[in-house]
Every structure is written in C-alpha cells, then in structure tokens.
Design a protein around this motif. Structure first.
Motif, PDB file in Angstrom:
ATOM      1  N   ASN A  75     -14.866 -75.651 -51.320  1.00 28.26           N
ATOM      2  CA  ASN A  75     -16.212 -75.983 -50.867  1.00 28.26           C
ATOM      3  C   ASN A  75     -16.216 -76.262 -49.367  1.00 28.26           C
ATOM      4  O   ASN A  75     -17.101 -75.805 -48.637  1.00 28.26           O
ATOM      5  CB  ASN A  75     -16.738 -77.194 -51.631  1.00 28.26           C
ATOM      6  CG  ASN A  75     -18.171 -77.527 -51.307  1.00 28.26           C
ATOM      7  OD1 ASN A  75     -19.032 -76.650 -51.247  1.00 28.26           O
ATOM      8  ND2 ASN A  75     -18.449 -78.800 -51.088  1.00 28.26           N
ATOM      9  N   GLY A  76     -15.207 -77.008 -48.909  1.00 32.81           N
ATOM     10  CA  GLY A  76     -15.130 -77.293 -47.484  1.00 32.81           C
ATOM     11  C   GLY A  76     -14.959 -76.044 -46.653  1.00 32.81           C
ATOM     12  O   GLY A  76     -15.608 -75.872 -45.615  1.00 32.81           O
ATOM     13  N   VAL A  77     -14.081 -75.144 -47.105  1.00 31.87           N
ATOM     14  CA  VAL A  77     -13.845 -73.903 -46.378  1.00 31.87           C
ATOM     15  C   VAL A  77     -15.109 -73.049 -46.356  1.00 31.87           C
ATOM     16  O   VAL A  77     -15.478 -72.470 -45.323  1.00 31.87           O
ATOM     17  CB  VAL A  77     -12.669 -73.135 -47.012  1.00 31.87           C
ATOM     18  CG1 VAL A  77     -12.555 -71.739 -46.412  1.00 31.87           C
ATOM     19  CG2 VAL A  77     -11.368 -73.903 -46.816  1.00 31.87           C
ATOM     20  N   MET A  78     -15.790 -72.976 -47.497  1.00 34.77           N
ATOM     21  CA  MET A  78     -16.983 -72.131 -47.574  1.00 34.77           C
ATOM     22  C   MET A  78     -18.150 -72.699 -46.785  1.00 34.77           C
ATOM     23  O   MET A  78     -19.031 -71.963 -46.345  1.00 34.77           O
ATOM     24  CB  MET A  78     -17.379 -71.919 -49.031  1.00 34.77           C
ATOM     25  CG  MET A  78     -16.414 -71.011 -49.785  1.00 34.77           C
ATOM     26  SD  MET A  78     -16.896 -70.743 -51.505  1.00 34.77           S
ATOM     27  CE  MET A  78     -18.428 -69.804 -51.279  1.00 34.77           C
ATOM     28  N   LYS A  79     -18.171 -74.028 -46.585  1.00 34.42           N
ATOM     29  CA  LYS A  79     -19.265 -74.639 -45.829  1.00 34.42           C
ATOM     30  C   LYS A  79     -18.961 -74.726 -44.328  1.00 34.42           C
ATOM     31  O   LYS A  79     -19.806 -75.185 -43.566  1.00 34.42           O
ATOM     32  CB  LYS A  79     -19.562 -76.036 -46.394  1.00 34.42           C
ATOM     33  CG  LYS A  79     -20.062 -76.022 -47.830  1.00 34.42           C
ATOM     34  CD  LYS A  79     -21.363 -75.243 -47.960  1.00 34.42           C
ATOM     35  CE  LYS A  79     -21.764 -75.052 -49.417  1.00 34.42           C
ATOM     36  NZ  LYS A  79     -22.056 -76.291 -50.125  1.00 34.42           N
ATOM     37  N   ASP A  80     -17.764 -74.300 -43.945  1.00 31.84           N
ATOM     38  CA  ASP A  80     -17.414 -74.250 -42.519  1.00 31.84           C
ATOM     39  C   ASP A  80     -18.052 -72.990 -41.933  1.00 31.84           C
ATOM     40  O   ASP A  80     -17.548 -71.883 -42.105  1.00 31.84           O
ATOM     41  CB  ASP A  80     -15.892 -74.224 -42.371  1.00 31.84           C
ATOM     42  CG  ASP A  80     -15.448 -74.202 -40.914  1.00 31.84           C
ATOM     43  OD1 ASP A  80     -16.313 -74.049 -40.019  1.00 31.84           O
ATOM     44  OD2 ASP A  80     -14.238 -74.327 -40.664  1.00 31.84           O
ATOM     45  N   LEU A  85     -19.125 -66.983 -43.495  1.00 30.98           N
ATOM     46  CA  LEU A  85     -20.515 -66.564 -43.286  1.00 30.98           C
ATOM     47  C   LEU A  85     -21.268 -66.653 -44.610  1.00 30.98           C
ATOM     48  O   LEU A  85     -20.829 -66.087 -45.617  1.00 30.98           O
ATOM     49  CB  LEU A  85     -20.547 -65.126 -42.773  1.00 30.98           C
ATOM     50  CG  LEU A  85     -21.907 -64.403 -42.797  1.00 30.98           C
ATOM     51  CD1 LEU A  85     -22.856 -65.037 -41.790  1.00 30.98           C
ATOM     52  CD2 LEU A  85     -21.717 -62.912 -42.531  1.00 30.98           C
ATOM     53  N   SER A  86     -22.402 -67.330 -44.640  1.00 29.01           N
ATOM     54  CA  SER A  86     -23.229 -67.385 -45.846  1.00 29.01           C
ATOM     55  C   SER A  86     -24.230 -66.234 -45.841  1.00 29.01           C
ATOM     56  O   SER A  86     -24.962 -66.031 -44.869  1.00 29.01           O
ATOM     57  CB  SER A  86     -23.988 -68.708 -45.936  1.00 29.01           C
ATOM     58  OG  SER A  86     -24.877 -68.684 -47.041  1.00 29.01           O
ATOM     59  N   LEU A  87     -24.248 -65.501 -46.953  1.00 31.08           N
ATOM     60  CA  LEU A  87     -25.201 -64.405 -47.132  1.00 31.08           C
ATOM     61  C   LEU A  87     -26.299 -64.784 -48.111  1.00 31.08           C
ATOM     62  O   LEU A  87     -26.999 -63.922 -48.634  1.00 31.08           O
ATOM     63  CB  LEU A  87     -24.469 -63.158 -47.630  1.00 31.08           C
ATOM     64  CG  LEU A  87     -23.381 -62.612 -46.700  1.00 31.08           C
ATOM     65  CD1 LEU A  87     -22.595 -61.505 -47.386  1.00 31.08           C
ATOM     66  CD2 LEU A  87     -23.980 -62.105 -45.397  1.00 31.08           C
ATOM     67  N   VAL A 114     -14.589 -63.740 -43.471  1.00 29.45           N
ATOM     68  CA  VAL A 114     -14.887 -64.203 -44.832  1.00 29.45           C
ATOM     69  C   VAL A 114     -16.379 -64.478 -44.940  1.00 29.45           C
ATOM     70  O   VAL A 114     -16.987 -65.065 -44.033  1.00 29.45           O
ATOM     71  CB  VAL A 114     -14.082 -65.479 -45.167  1.00 29.45           C
ATOM     72  CG1 VAL A 114     -14.391 -65.952 -46.582  1.00 29.45           C
ATOM     73  CG2 VAL A 114     -12.589 -65.232 -45.001  1.00 29.45           C
ATOM     74  N   ALA A 115     -16.972 -64.065 -46.031  1.00 31.97           N
ATOM     75  CA  ALA A 115     -18.389 -64.341 -46.307  1.00 31.97           C
ATOM     76  C   ALA A 115     -18.535 -64.761 -47.763  1.00 31.97           C
ATOM     77  O   ALA A 115     -17.654 -64.512 -48.601  1.00 31.97           O
ATOM     78  CB  ALA A 115     -19.251 -63.116 -46.003  1.00 31.97           C
ATOM     79  N   SER A 116     -19.654 -65.391 -48.079  1.00 31.20           N
ATOM     80  CA  SER A 116     -19.898 -65.878 -49.439  1.00 31.20           C
ATOM     81  C   SER A 116     -21.365 -65.701 -49.807  1.00 31.20           C
ATOM     82  O   SER A 116     -22.183 -65.265 -48.993  1.00 31.20           O
ATOM     83  CB  SER A 116     -19.516 -67.361 -49.549  1.00 31.20           C
ATOM     84  OG  SER A 116     -20.380 -68.152 -48.736  1.00 31.20           O
ATOM     85  N   ASP A 117     -21.680 -66.058 -51.036  1.00 26.17           N
ATOM     86  CA  ASP A 117     -23.059 -66.038 -51.555  1.00 26.17           C
ATOM     87  C   ASP A 117     -23.652 -64.634 -51.572  1.00 26.17           C
ATOM     88  O   ASP A 117     -24.868 -64.449 -51.457  1.00 26.17           O
ATOM     89  CB  ASP A 117     -23.972 -66.973 -50.741  1.00 26.17           C
ATOM     90  CG  ASP A 117     -23.492 -68.408 -50.773  1.00 26.17           C
ATOM     91  OD1 ASP A 117     -23.184 -68.887 -51.869  1.00 26.17           O
ATOM     92  OD2 ASP A 117     -23.437 -69.046 -49.707  1.00 26.17           O
TER      93      ASP A 117
END
Length: 545
Positions: A75-80, A85-87, A114-117
């Motif tokens: 969660n921490g890595v993904m919210k950095d 990058l949030s998609l 790295v990207a997510s969502d």
C-alpha cells in the motif's frame, strides 16, 4: 492512595465496543494502559498535577480503528506518487497510454516504471493491452501495470525479461501467462502467482523509508492504530517485507501495531521462524494466509455454478486435498489460518476443510477466517458461527461493482452478495478492513458502505446495493475494532476500551451516532492515541482542558 492518571478523556459519547451502546463518562489512562471507563466524577480522583484532561463534549471517543486486512508495505509503495502512477478512473486506451508515457518521461531516475488501478477490461471494442504497446510507451526500462483488483498485470518486454519469462515458461500453479494464438507471451498475465515475481522485482526498487513512512502517517490521521498485514506482499519476498517492518520498529518508526499473517505453504518454515522473532505488541506473528481462488471480474473466482455471463466455471487455485493438508498442518502447529475466498464455491470448500480438520484435531480456539466472501451459498451462512470461523470482510468492496456483479454471477445470487448482516444474525463475529491498496485506509468510507450499501463517492444506488445486508453503525464500528482484534488473536490487549487494555484511542470530530450517513462519511479524527500517547492531532484541534 489513588495513583494519578496520565490522561483522562471525557465525553458524553464513549463507544467501548464491548456493547453496541455509548456511555457518558471518562476514559482514564495511566502509562500505556486503560485504568477504566467510569463516570466523570469518579475520574476526578485520578486528576493530578501532571494529568492531561481532554474535554470532548459530545464528540465520539472509541477504540483505535484496526484495519484487519491490508497489504501494508505494498500500500505504501502504491501510494508513493513518485514511484507508482495511479490510473484510477481512466478507461480509454489513449488516456492510459498518454499517462504512462508522461510519467516515464518525468521520472527518469526510476529503475522501473510502475502503475496501478488499471481497468484492463474497459478499452474500446474489447481491445486488450499488449507488451508491444507498452514497449512503445516505455522502451528503455522494465514496466509493470497492475489492475485495480491486483489480479491482472500488464508488462513490457523488458519486464518479462527481468524475471526470465519466455514463450517456453510454463504457467505457474493457480495462474497463467497470457499468450496469443501462436503461443507468444502477450504481456497480460493473470493471478498473483504469475504477476508477483514481476511486481516484486519492481516494488523492491522503491524508497521503502519514504513509502512506508507516508502510509503510516496516513493511517494515524484516519485513526487506524493497528492492522493485519496479510500475504501476498505485492511480489516482494516475505523475508524482505518483514525485514522492512523490523527495521522500522528497531528505529522507533513503527507506532501502529502490525499483526503479520504469513504465507501458508507446506513445512511452515517461515512461520515457525518468524513466530519466534515477531513477538512485540507493535510487530507480532498472528497466523497464516493463503489464496484459494481469484476474482469474479476476471472469471477466476471459484463459483458453485457457471458464471451467468460465461458458461465456463473456474476451478479453485487450491483444491480440497491440497488445502486440507496445509490447514491440518497449520492447525497441528497451533497457527490460525485465513483463506482468500471470493466465490461461493471457494467459501464452501474452505468451510468444508475447516470442518474436516476440526473433526480430526478437535476445536482449538484458533481464529480461523475466510476473507472477502463476496458470494455465499445460503446453507453456508450458519456454518461460520458453528465452526467458529470469522468472516473477514471489506464493506467498501460490496459497492465497487454494483452493476457488474449481478451480471457476472446472476440475479439469483444477489441476496447473498457480501452477506454481512446474515452472517452477523447467524452469530458470526465479523472483522472489517479495506484490503489496502485495493482501497484507501479511511475507515469512514467502509463504515458508510456497511450502513448504507452505497458508494461513498456518489451515494448510489438509491436505497443501497442488496439493502437487506445493511448493518447498524454500532455493528460496523465493533467489527472495525473488536472484530479485527479478534481475528488477530489480539483482543486481550486491544479492540475495546476496557481496564487493562492498551490505550489505543480515537477522538472523532463529531458524535457519529447523532450524524447522518453523509456526515459520518465526512467525519475525521481529532486525536489518535497509541499506548496512551498522542500520535496524531488534527490541525486546529484543542480539547485539552
């Protein structure tokens, strides 16, 4: 002679979580522990020259929130935002591609992009992502894009090469690598066993101090004082994930409590080791976790019947015999087990396994749990309480796909989608969380979803999705405090405001019991206490007498 308190918190609305009612009075704290909850006049005898008294009026005081199911470092890595990058919210190919290209060009220092969502099923005309397309967007570094549910990953050629994936690589057990008609890798892979090696190699390159420090601060600002950190870890090896937590604790940077649920696999080598190492009240071994199916949106959740929109039916990622062997071994070792079960078939299989193990070994009081329970056969509802199995659920999940879920499973299953009230009525003890990073750590959004069965961003659908499964505010708060401590086998120390418990306390900015659902959604903590010390204070908050 009465020993003076260090802090006293007075309010007309104290929710101890031992009952579904609030009481008026004061929470008296000495050192790290609660002396008791008592009438305000009785608390006066504990006031000494060094006692800090908080006058809360009618603001709600309650135990610290405990997010029972997170992948915390992930969660921490993904919210950095400088690493991932949030998609979120982007559904068109052009939007997604433009964002990825822009991010890669603006972050030349990142070893991975790295990207997510990512919504992998939303592009026009059913077009699917390919490694060739991602190669064009990120030609100079490995790249990995995680789907919103984290069960599908999109990788470029350099990313596949980084973990040694080739056309000849066999599918991992319980997962598969996407291939075209000629058998070539497409770059679109399915389920954690296929994606974790890639995502883990990417995530381990993140600035962990920055990422984890930020998410800890976020948790405290939401009143989250404890969490269950469960396998999987975004592909980061288990030893590395736990090492990060140990380093944070050793350096005094881990104020919240982390109960760790390690990967369940034959031999229990890591759990046996870390059950001896993780023994503090801030970092502790609490049990095991394993996945038994996938997600319905990818048609990988194990259902008892074929999908309504697809004649196929996915098998479980762990069959009965293999699952039984692992659960029996864990039970013999005295280790609680939590099983990811999305589909009603997976839920039924897990209950069957728990029941069979209990018949062999007897009931040991272990806090076994089933995670998610997005669908459940009606005949299995009562079995949770009968078998002492905890439904560990994320109420926000129930409203994330309100239109698509009935289409996937069929209308006949609608009454049994996220059946939290039915489980409560049958005597089960639910534990609530968010599955962060699937959703953010704000417990108010989960509470709102639990009591309304509506989406917090737009209040839809009117009347709620499967409204007969709505629960009361008190039930939701209890599941987010006592229930979470219960599934962590930690309720002897946290989860309620009771004498002798650790003083993990939240003062909200209003009385939630006098608020509308929209006001509950907007509510925030004014103070968060852990071990009797303030670890978060909202800007402008000043309740000290």
């Amino acid at each position: 002679m009465t020993e003076y308190a260090d802090i006293i918190i007075k309010s007309s609305a104290i929710f101890t979580a031992t009952t579904l009612e609030t009481v008026e009075g004061a929470v008296v704290v000495r050192g790290k522990e609660i002396v008791g909850v008592m009438p305000a006049d009785e608390a006066q005898e504990y006031v000494g020259p060094e006692t800090t008294v908080y006058e809360c009026g009618d603001r709600l005081v309650l135990p610290g929130f405990n997010d029972a199911h997170t992948h915390f470092i992930q969660n921490g890595v993904m919210k950095d935002a400088d690493f991932t990058l949030s998609l979120e919210g982007l559904t068109s190919k052009d939007e997604v591609c433009a964002k990825i290209k822009e991010f890669a060009e603006s972050h030349p220092e990142n070893k991975w992009i790295v990207a997510s969502d990512f919504n992998y099923d939303s592009w026009e005309n059913g077009e699917k992502p390919t490694k060739q397309l991602l190669d064009e967007l990120v030609p100079d570094r490995p790249a990995y894009v995680a789907s919103w549910d984290m069960h599908v990953g999109w990788t470029n050629s350099l990313g596949l090469e980084a973990v040694g994936y080739t056309d000849a690589t066999p599918d991992p057990e319980g997962a598969w690598l996407g291939r075209d008609a000629e058998g070539h890798l497409t770059g679109l892979n399915f389920e954690p066993a296929a994606n974790d090696p890639i995502w883990g190699k990417a995530n381990i390159s993140a600035d962990m101090d920055r990422a984890l420090g930020s998410v800890i601060a976020e948790a405290l600002s939401y009143g989250v004082t404890a969490t269950g950190n469960v396998y999987p870890y975004g592909g980061v090896p288990e030893e590395d994930s736990l090492r990060v937590f140990q380093e944070f604790e050793a350096s005094g940077k881990l104020p919240l409590r982390v109960s760790c649920f390690l990967k369940m696999e034959p031999g229990l080598e890591n759990p046996k080791r870390f059950s001896r190492e993780l023994v503090s009240e801030h970092l502790r071994f609490a049990g095991l976790k394993q996945l038994t199916d996938g997600v319905s949106e990818a048609h990988t959740a194990y259902q008892t019947e074929p999908y309504a929109d697809d004649a196929s039916r996915c098998d479980p990622s762990l069959g009965y015999d293999e699952l039984y062997a692992m659960v029996e071994e864990a039970d013999a070792a005295g280790m609680p087990v939590r099983l990811h079960c999305i589909g009603n078939g997976a839920v039924k299989q897990a209950l069957d396994v728990f029941e069979a193990v209990q018949k062999k070994n007897g009931k040991k009081g272990l806090r076994n749990a089933i995670e998610h329970i997005e669908s459940c056969c009606p005949e299995d509802i009562a079995r949770f309480a009968q078998l002492d199995v905890i439904p560990s659920m994320q109420p926000i999940h129930a409203v994330l796909n309100i239109d698509g879920y009935p289409v996937l499973l069929g209308e006949k299953w609608r009454p049994f989608m996220w059946p939290v009230k039915s489980l409560l009525d049958a005597g089960a003890v639910p534990a609530f969380g968010t599955d962060a990073p699937v959703w953010n750590l704000n417990p108010m959004e989960g509470v709102y979803a639990a009591i309304t069965r509506q989406q917090p961003w737009d209040g839809c659908p009117e009347g709620g999705f499967v409204p007969e499964q709505r629960i009361s505010l008190a039930q939701a708060l209890q599941a987010y405090t006592y229930g979470s401590a219960y599934v962590e086998s930690f309720e002897d120390r946290i989860g309620t405001l009771s004498a002798g418990k650790l003083a993990d306390i939240v003062i909200m900015d209003r009385n939630l019991f006098e608020a509308t659902p929209d006001e509950i959604l907007a509510a925030r903590p004014l103070y968060t206490f852990i071990d009797g010390a303030p670890v978060y204070q909202a800007e402008g908050a000043d309740l000290e007498a």
